[in-house]
Every structure is written in C-alpha cells, then in structure tokens.
Design a protein around this motif. Structure first.
Motif, PDB file in Angstrom:
ATOM      1  N   ILE A  43       0.881  -1.165   0.000  1.00 27.06           N
ATOM      2  CA  ILE A  43       0.000   0.000   0.000  1.00 27.06           C
ATOM      3  C   ILE A  43       0.918   1.214   0.000  1.00 27.06           C
ATOM      4  CG2 ILE A  43      -1.666   1.366   1.324  1.00 27.06           C
ATOM      5  CD1 ILE A  43      -3.019  -1.056   0.200  1.00 27.06           C
ATOM      6  N   ARG A  44       0.772   2.066  -0.988  1.00 28.58           N
ATOM      7  CA  ARG A  44       1.518   3.320  -1.071  1.00 28.58           C
ATOM      8  C   ARG A  44       0.519   4.415  -1.419  1.00 28.58           C
ATOM      9  NH1 ARG A  44       4.356   0.534   1.122  1.00 28.58           N
ATOM     10  NH2 ARG A  44       6.477  -0.113   0.691  1.00 28.58           N
ATOM     11  N   TYR A  45       0.642   5.553  -0.771  1.00 31.37           N
ATOM     12  CA  TYR A  45      -0.298   6.666  -0.984  1.00 31.37           C
ATOM     13  C   TYR A  45      -1.736   6.204  -0.726  1.00 31.37           C
ATOM     14  CZ  TYR A  45       3.905   7.959  -3.526  1.00 31.37           C
ATOM     15  OH  TYR A  45       5.214   8.163  -3.882  1.00 31.37           O
ATOM     16  N   GLN A  46      -1.903   5.257   0.202  1.00 37.57           N
ATOM     17  CA  GLN A  46      -3.189   4.664   0.562  1.00 37.57           C
ATOM     18  C   GLN A  46      -3.869   3.970  -0.622  1.00 37.57           C
ATOM     19  OE1 GLN A  46      -5.762   6.943   3.116  1.00 37.57           O
ATOM     20  NE2 GLN A  46      -4.038   7.976   4.092  1.00 37.57           N
ATOM     21  N   MET A  47      -3.075   3.477  -1.573  1.00 35.20           N
ATOM     22  CA  MET A  47      -3.599   2.767  -2.741  1.00 35.20           C
ATOM     23  C   MET A  47      -2.901   1.419  -2.890  1.00 35.20           C
ATOM     24  SD  MET A  47      -3.795   5.596  -5.789  1.00 35.20           S
ATOM     25  CE  MET A  47      -2.099   6.119  -5.668  1.00 35.20           C
ATOM     26  N   PRO A  48      -3.605   0.420  -3.438  1.00 32.43           N
ATOM     27  CA  PRO A  48      -2.936  -0.831  -3.791  1.00 32.43           C
ATOM     28  C   PRO A  48      -1.814  -0.545  -4.791  1.00 32.43           C
ATOM     29  CG  PRO A  48      -5.303  -1.127  -3.830  1.00 32.43           C
ATOM     30  CD  PRO A  48      -5.044   0.355  -3.691  1.00 32.43           C
ATOM     31  N   THR A  49      -0.663  -1.095  -4.504  1.00 26.81           N
ATOM     32  CA  THR A  49       0.534  -0.834  -5.291  1.00 26.81           C
ATOM     33  C   THR A  49       1.274  -2.137  -5.524  1.00 26.81           C
ATOM     34  OG1 THR A  49       0.743   1.340  -4.252  1.00 26.81           O
ATOM     35  CG2 THR A  49       2.747   0.434  -5.258  1.00 26.81           C
ATOM     36  N   PHE A  50       1.866  -2.237  -6.691  1.00 28.20           N
ATOM     37  CA  PHE A  50       2.780  -3.338  -6.959  1.00 28.20           C
ATOM     38  C   PHE A  50       4.160  -2.726  -7.119  1.00 28.20           C
ATOM     39  CE2 PHE A  50      -1.142  -5.427  -7.681  1.00 28.20           C
ATOM     40  CZ  PHE A  50      -0.906  -6.774  -7.478  1.00 28.20           C
ATOM     41  N   LYS A  51       5.123  -3.290  -6.379  1.00 17.83           N
ATOM     42  CA  LYS A  51       6.498  -2.790  -6.406  1.00 17.83           C
ATOM     43  C   LYS A  51       7.384  -3.844  -7.071  1.00 17.83           C
ATOM     44  CE  LYS A  51       8.130  -0.733  -2.909  1.00 17.83           C
ATOM     45  NZ  LYS A  51       8.408   0.508  -2.277  1.00 17.83           N
ATOM     46  N   LEU A  52       8.359  -3.359  -7.826  1.00 18.48           N
ATOM     47  CA  LEU A  52       9.315  -4.249  -8.472  1.00 18.48           C
ATOM     48  C   LEU A  52      10.713  -3.719  -8.194  1.00 18.48           C
ATOM     49  CD1 LEU A  52       9.541  -6.749 -10.303  1.00 18.48           C
ATOM     50  CD2 LEU A  52       9.567  -5.199 -12.258  1.00 18.48           C
ATOM     51  N   LYS A  53      11.561  -4.557  -7.642  1.00 19.74           N
ATOM     52  CA  LYS A  53      12.934  -4.183  -7.298  1.00 19.74           C
ATOM     53  C   LYS A  53      12.970  -2.922  -6.434  1.00 19.74           C
ATOM     54  CE  LYS A  53      14.740  -6.440 -11.371  1.00 19.74           C
ATOM     55  NZ  LYS A  53      15.427  -6.321 -12.631  1.00 19.74           N
ATOM     56  N   GLY A  54      12.016  -2.849  -5.499  1.00 18.10           N
ATOM     57  CA  GLY A  54      11.974  -1.728  -4.564  1.00 18.10           C
ATOM     58  C   GLY A  54      11.331  -0.461  -5.091  1.00 18.10           C
ATOM     59  N   LYS A  55      10.926  -0.457  -6.357  1.00 19.05           N
ATOM     60  CA  LYS A  55      10.313   0.742  -6.945  1.00 19.05           C
ATOM     61  C   LYS A  55       8.828   0.513  -7.193  1.00 19.05           C
ATOM     62  CE  LYS A  55      14.383   2.263  -9.537  1.00 19.05           C
ATOM     63  NZ  LYS A  55      14.857   2.585 -10.879  1.00 19.05           N
ATOM     64  N   ASN A  56       8.052   1.595  -7.067  1.00 15.95           N
ATOM     65  CA  ASN A  56       6.630   1.506  -7.392  1.00 15.95           C
ATOM     66  C   ASN A  56       6.484   1.226  -8.884  1.00 15.95           C
ATOM     67  OD1 ASN A  56       6.019   2.142  -4.750  1.00 15.95           O
ATOM     68  ND2 ASN A  56       5.676   4.299  -5.184  1.00 15.95           N
ATOM     69  N   LEU A  57       5.776   0.149  -9.196  1.00 17.00           N
ATOM     70  CA  LEU A  57       5.560  -0.240 -10.587  1.00 17.00           C
ATOM     71  C   LEU A  57       4.246   0.331 -11.105  1.00 17.00           C
ATOM     72  CD1 LEU A  57       6.652  -2.179 -12.879  1.00 17.00           C
ATOM     73  CD2 LEU A  57       5.038  -3.856 -11.951  1.00 17.00           C
ATOM     74  N   ILE A  58       3.180   0.099 -10.343  1.00 17.56           N
ATOM     75  CA  ILE A  58       1.844   0.520 -10.767  1.00 17.56           C
ATOM     76  C   ILE A  58       0.933   0.558  -9.547  1.00 17.56           C
ATOM     77  CG2 ILE A  58       1.051  -1.831 -11.309  1.00 17.56           C
ATOM     78  CD1 ILE A  58      -0.204  -0.610 -13.896  1.00 17.56           C
ATOM     79  N   HIS A  59       0.019   1.511  -9.535  1.00 19.26           N
ATOM     80  CA  HIS A  59      -0.978   1.640  -8.463  1.00 19.26           C
ATOM     81  C   HIS A  59      -2.364   1.555  -9.104  1.00 19.26           C
ATOM     82  CE1 HIS A  59       2.166   3.798  -6.068  1.00 19.26           C
ATOM     83  NE2 HIS A  59       2.375   4.462  -7.184  1.00 19.26           N
ATOM     84  N   PHE A  60      -3.355   1.200  -8.287  1.00 19.41           N
ATOM     85  CA  PHE A  60      -4.747   1.337  -8.718  1.00 19.41           C
ATOM     86  C   PHE A  60      -5.579   1.705  -7.509  1.00 19.41           C
ATOM     87  CE2 PHE A  60      -4.263  -3.124  -7.613  1.00 19.41           C
ATOM     88  CZ  PHE A  60      -5.451  -3.487  -6.995  1.00 19.41           C
ATOM     89  N   ALA A  61      -6.758   2.263  -7.751  1.00 22.02           N
ATOM     90  CA  ALA A  61      -7.597   2.710  -6.646  1.00 22.02           C
ATOM     91  C   ALA A  61      -9.036   2.852  -7.116  1.00 22.02           C
ATOM     92  CB  ALA A  61      -7.100   4.053  -6.114  1.00 22.02           C
ATOM     93  N   ALA A  62      -9.951   2.750  -6.161  1.00 19.97           N
ATOM     94  CA  ALA A  62     -11.375   2.931  -6.456  1.00 19.97           C
ATOM     95  C   ALA A  62     -11.830   4.293  -5.953  1.00 19.97           C
ATOM     96  CB  ALA A  62     -12.189   1.832  -5.800  1.00 19.97           C
ATOM     97  N   PHE A  63     -12.703   4.891  -6.726  1.00 20.47           N
ATOM     98  CA  PHE A  63     -13.308   6.173  -6.370  1.00 20.47           C
ATOM     99  C   PHE A  63     -14.816   6.060  -6.577  1.00 20.47           C
ATOM    100  CE2 PHE A  63      -8.939   6.933  -7.469  1.00 20.47           C
ATOM    101  CZ  PHE A  63      -8.509   7.770  -6.449  1.00 20.47           C
ATOM    102  N   LYS A  64     -15.533   7.100  -6.293  1.00 17.64           N
ATOM    103  CA  LYS A  64     -16.991   7.052  -6.362  1.00 17.64           C
ATOM    104  C   LYS A  64     -17.492   6.671  -7.753  1.00 17.64           C
ATOM    105  CE  LYS A  64     -21.075   9.627  -5.015  1.00 17.64           C
ATOM    106  NZ  LYS A  64     -21.589  10.831  -4.361  1.00 17.64           N
ATOM    107  N   HIS A  65     -16.844   7.182  -8.795  1.00 18.31           N
ATOM    108  CA  HIS A  65     -17.349   6.972 -10.152  1.00 18.31           C
ATOM    109  C   HIS A  65     -16.382   6.252 -11.081  1.00 18.31           C
ATOM    110  CE1 HIS A  65     -20.831   9.404  -9.217  1.00 18.31           C
ATOM    111  NE2 HIS A  65     -20.044  10.361  -8.777  1.00 18.31           N
ATOM    112  N   HIS A  66     -15.204   5.896 -10.594  1.00 18.68           N
ATOM    113  CA  HIS A  66     -14.229   5.263 -11.495  1.00 18.68           C
ATOM    114  C   HIS A  66     -13.182   4.446 -10.732  1.00 18.68           C
ATOM    115  CE1 HIS A  66     -11.949   8.898 -10.340  1.00 18.68           C
ATOM    116  NE2 HIS A  66     -10.869   8.180 -10.592  1.00 18.68           N
ATOM    117  N   ILE A  67     -12.456   3.655 -11.500  1.00 17.63           N
ATOM    118  CA  ILE A  67     -11.264   2.972 -11.015  1.00 17.63           C
ATOM    119  C   ILE A  67     -10.081   3.717 -11.628  1.00 17.63           C
ATOM    120  CG2 ILE A  67      -9.908   0.831 -11.037  1.00 17.63           C
ATOM    121  CD1 ILE A  67     -12.500   0.556  -9.435  1.00 17.63           C
ATOM    122  N   GLY A  68      -9.140   4.117 -10.793  1.00 22.27           N
ATOM    123  CA  GLY A  68      -7.958   4.817 -11.282  1.00 22.27           C
ATOM    124  C   GLY A  68      -6.794   3.849 -11.449  1.00 22.27           C
TER     125      GLY A  68
END
Length: 118
Positions: A43-68
């Motif tokens: 969890i990074r920036y209060q969002m689900p995150t996938f890290k690779l080799k210690g670096k943030n690879l990709i995040h995703f998050a849910a909001f009222k009207h969309h998935i980011g």
C-alpha cells in the motif's frame, strides 16, 4: 478513504468497498499480478501498489465513479491512443464504474512497466 485508519494491505483496501467494486478491484489485482509475477504487493499513498525491485511499478484505486490506474507518466504515454476513450492525466487513467474495465489493456500497460523497471 479513512485517513485516520489507512489500509495496511490490499485485502484491507478492497474490503472497504461495495461488493460490485470489490469484484473489479480483485480482477485488477489478478491482472496486474499475472503480468508482473515478480512484483510485491504493498500500500503506497493509501492505494494498492505493486512494487518491483523496490520501486513503485503501478498503483490502482477505487473512487466514487471510477477505477484509477497509475502506471507513471511513461505507462500512459506509451498507450495514449488506446487510452483515448478514457479520462486521463499525466500519470493516470480513469475507467468509469458501470462500464467494462479494459483488463487486457491493464495487462499490457503492466507488462510495459515491468519492461521499463526490469
């Protein structure tokens, strides 16, 4: 999101949403995990995150009207034409709730990011 009690795991994050959103979030998680099997969940920036080799690879998050989706600016730029139907910014794309999420595109963006960080 509850800033006083932020989620510690992706499971905790997903559990905070209605069931229909949980289904989408779980599929996002599976899609990203399959495309980046070496990545570690966090969890990074209060969002689900996938890290690779210690670096943030990709995040995703849910909001009222969309998935980011947050694959960094390079992940957005590389798929600019395919992301054209969606609202996007420098490092993010929004997939409206109530419409099909382009999981194949999420997979390809994730694979692109793995190639960058790999």
């Amino acid at each position: 999101m509850d800033n006083k009690n932020p989620p510690q795991t992706i499971d905790e994050y997903i559990a905070r949403f209605p069931e229909e959103v949980q289904v989408i979030l779980q599929e996002m998680r599976r899609t990203i995990s399959a495309a980046a099997p070496e990545a570690v969940e966090a969890i990074r920036y209060q969002m689900p995150t996938f890290k690779l080799k210690g670096k943030n690879l990709i995040h995703f998050a849910a909001f009222k009207h969309h998935i980011g989706l947050y694959p960094t600016p390079s992940g957005i730029t590389a798929f600019d034409k395919e992301l054209a139907p969606y609202k996007k910014a420098k490092g993010s794309a929004q997939f409206p709730l109530g419409k099909p999420v382009p999981y194949d595109l999420v997979r390809r963006i994730t694979e692109f990011r793995v190639g960058e960080e790999g």
